[in-house]
Design a protein around this motif. Structure first.
Motif, short mmCIF file in Angstrom:
data_model
loop_
_atom_site.label_atom_id
_atom_site.label_comp_id
_atom_site.label_asym_id
_atom_site.label_seq_id
_atom_site.Cartn_x
_atom_site.Cartn_y
_atom_site.Cartn_z
N ALA A 46 -3.20 7.54 18.83
CA ALA A 46 -3.47 7.37 18.23
C ALA A 46 -1.65 6.73 17.94
CB ALA A 46 -2.93 8.89 17.83
N CYS A 47 -0.75 7.11 19.13
CA CYS A 47 0.33 6.74 20.05
C CYS A 47 0.32 5.00 20.66
CB CYS A 47 0.44 7.66 21.41
SG CYS A 47 2.01 7.52 22.18
N VAL A 48 -0.44 5.10 21.25
CA VAL A 48 -0.81 3.46 21.50
C VAL A 48 -0.73 2.93 20.44
CG1 VAL A 48 -2.70 1.93 22.34
CG2 VAL A 48 -2.31 3.44 23.56
N SER A 64 11.79 2.26 23.29
CA SER A 64 11.09 3.77 23.82
C SER A 64 11.40 4.82 23.47
CB SER A 64 10.54 3.34 25.53
OG SER A 64 11.64 3.84 25.57
N ASP A 65 12.65 4.94 23.14
CA ASP A 65 12.93 5.75 22.26
C ASP A 65 14.26 5.65 20.90
OD1 ASP A 65 14.27 8.72 22.65
OD2 ASP A 65 15.34 8.03 23.05
N PRO A 66 13.76 5.90 19.61
CA PRO A 66 12.93 7.25 19.42
C PRO A 66 11.36 7.26 19.56
CG PRO A 66 13.22 6.93 17.41
CD PRO A 66 13.87 5.52 18.45
N VAL A 67 10.61 8.72 20.52
CA VAL A 67 9.56 8.71 20.39
C VAL A 67 8.44 8.20 18.81
CG1 VAL A 67 7.31 10.17 21.06
CG2 VAL A 67 9.78 9.68 22.54
N PRO A 68 7.53 7.86 18.97
CA PRO A 68 6.67 7.97 17.27
C PRO A 68 6.58 9.51 17.45
CG PRO A 68 6.14 5.94 18.82
CD PRO A 68 7.28 6.84 19.54
N ALA A 69 6.12 9.93 16.00
CA ALA A 69 5.75 11.36 15.92
C ALA A 69 4.04 11.48 16.95
CB ALA A 69 5.88 11.72 14.22
N GLU A 70 3.29 10.65 16.58
CA GLU A 70 2.16 10.07 17.12
C GLU A 70 2.38 10.83 18.64
OE1 GLU A 70 2.05 7.80 13.79
OE2 GLU A 70 3.17 7.73 15.05
N CYS A 71 3.01 10.34 19.04
CA CYS A 71 3.42 10.61 20.65
C CYS A 71 4.01 12.13 20.89
CB CYS A 71 3.74 9.14 21.24
SG CYS A 71 3.20 8.15 20.66
N ALA A 72 4.62 12.74 19.81
CA ALA A 72 4.72 14.14 20.83
C ALA A 72 4.62 14.64 21.63
CB ALA A 72 5.55 14.48 19.34
N LEU A 74 2.57 14.26 23.87
CA LEU A 74 2.13 13.75 25.01
C LEU A 74 3.39 14.17 26.59
CD1 LEU A 74 1.10 10.26 24.19
CD2 LEU A 74 -0.79 12.38 24.72
N SER A 75 2.50 14.53 27.47
CA SER A 75 3.66 14.45 28.91
C SER A 75 5.04 12.88 28.59
CB SER A 75 2.53 14.95 29.57
OG SER A 75 2.44 13.70 30.34
N ASP A 76 5.84 13.46 29.34
CA ASP A 76 6.18 12.23 29.47
C ASP A 76 5.40 10.44 30.15
OD1 ASP A 76 8.71 13.20 28.27
OD2 ASP A 76 9.71 13.62 30.95
N SER A 77 4.53 11.30 31.09
CA SER A 77 3.63 10.05 32.35
C SER A 77 3.02 9.85 31.79
CB SER A 77 3.45 10.97 33.29
OG SER A 77 2.32 10.40 33.90
N GLU A 78 1.66 10.77 30.44
CA GLU A 78 1.18 10.20 29.65
C GLU A 78 1.44 9.09 28.24
OE1 GLU A 78 -1.42 13.91 28.93
OE2 GLU A 78 -0.14 14.12 27.90
N TYR A 79 3.33 9.48 27.87
CA TYR A 79 3.62 9.07 26.72
C TYR A 79 4.15 7.02 27.24
CZ TYR A 79 7.38 6.50 23.95
OH TYR A 79 8.12 5.37 22.98
N LEU A 80 4.41 7.63 28.74
CA LEU A 80 5.15 6.66 29.33
C LEU A 80 3.81 5.45 29.16
CD1 LEU A 80 6.54 4.08 30.58
CD2 LEU A 80 6.24 5.57 33.22
N ASP A 81 2.97 5.83 29.64
CA ASP A 81 1.42 5.16 29.67
C ASP A 81 0.88 4.46 28.11
OD1 ASP A 81 1.11 5.07 32.57
OD2 ASP A 81 -0.26 6.93 32.69
N ALA A 82 0.63 5.34 27.62
CA ALA A 82 0.72 4.62 26.02
C ALA A 82 1.48 3.87 25.57
CB ALA A 82 0.83 6.11 24.78
#
Length: 108
Positions: A46-48, A64-72, A74-82
């Motif tokens: 969903a974040c991807v 990359s900021d603001p972080v989409p709500a679907e990514c809230a 996720l950890s920072d590392s997971e968000y970066l990958d997504a």
């Protein structure tokens, strides 16, 4: 020859001593479940997808900021990958759209 034998004996004795002096504690039992992994995979996808839908700026960059709500969640590392996967997905979709436009223009 005696030097090698003596060195090997000393090494073996040191190794055995080091192995026997360690304290042994039982490993805690771990249980694995596929449900959290499936939920995590759904959240990541969903974040991807959300990142892939972000509009690019005038210079082509995607913020990359603001972080989409679907990514809230996720950890920072997971968000970066997504985030990187989302950018890649958007690029693939853009290439496919451009190729379709080229085909359509060639048919006219």
């Amino acid at each position: 020859m005696r030097t090698r034998t003596a060195a090997a004996s000393i090494f073996l004795a040191a190794t055995l001593t080091a192995c026997s002096t360690g304290t042994s504690s039982p490993e805690p039992a771990t249980t694995t479940s596929t449900a959290p992994k499936a939920d995590q995979a759904t959240t990541v996808q969903a974040c991807v997808d959300a990142v892939a839908e972000l509009p690019a700026g005038p210079d082509g960059s995607v913020p990359s900021d603001p972080v989409p709500a679907e990514c809230a969640d996720l950890s920072d590392s997971e968000y970066l990958d997504a985030y990187m996967d989302g950018i890649s997905q958007a690029n693939r979709e853009g290439v496919a759209d451009l190729e379709q436009q080229i085909e359509d223009a060639a048919e006219q």
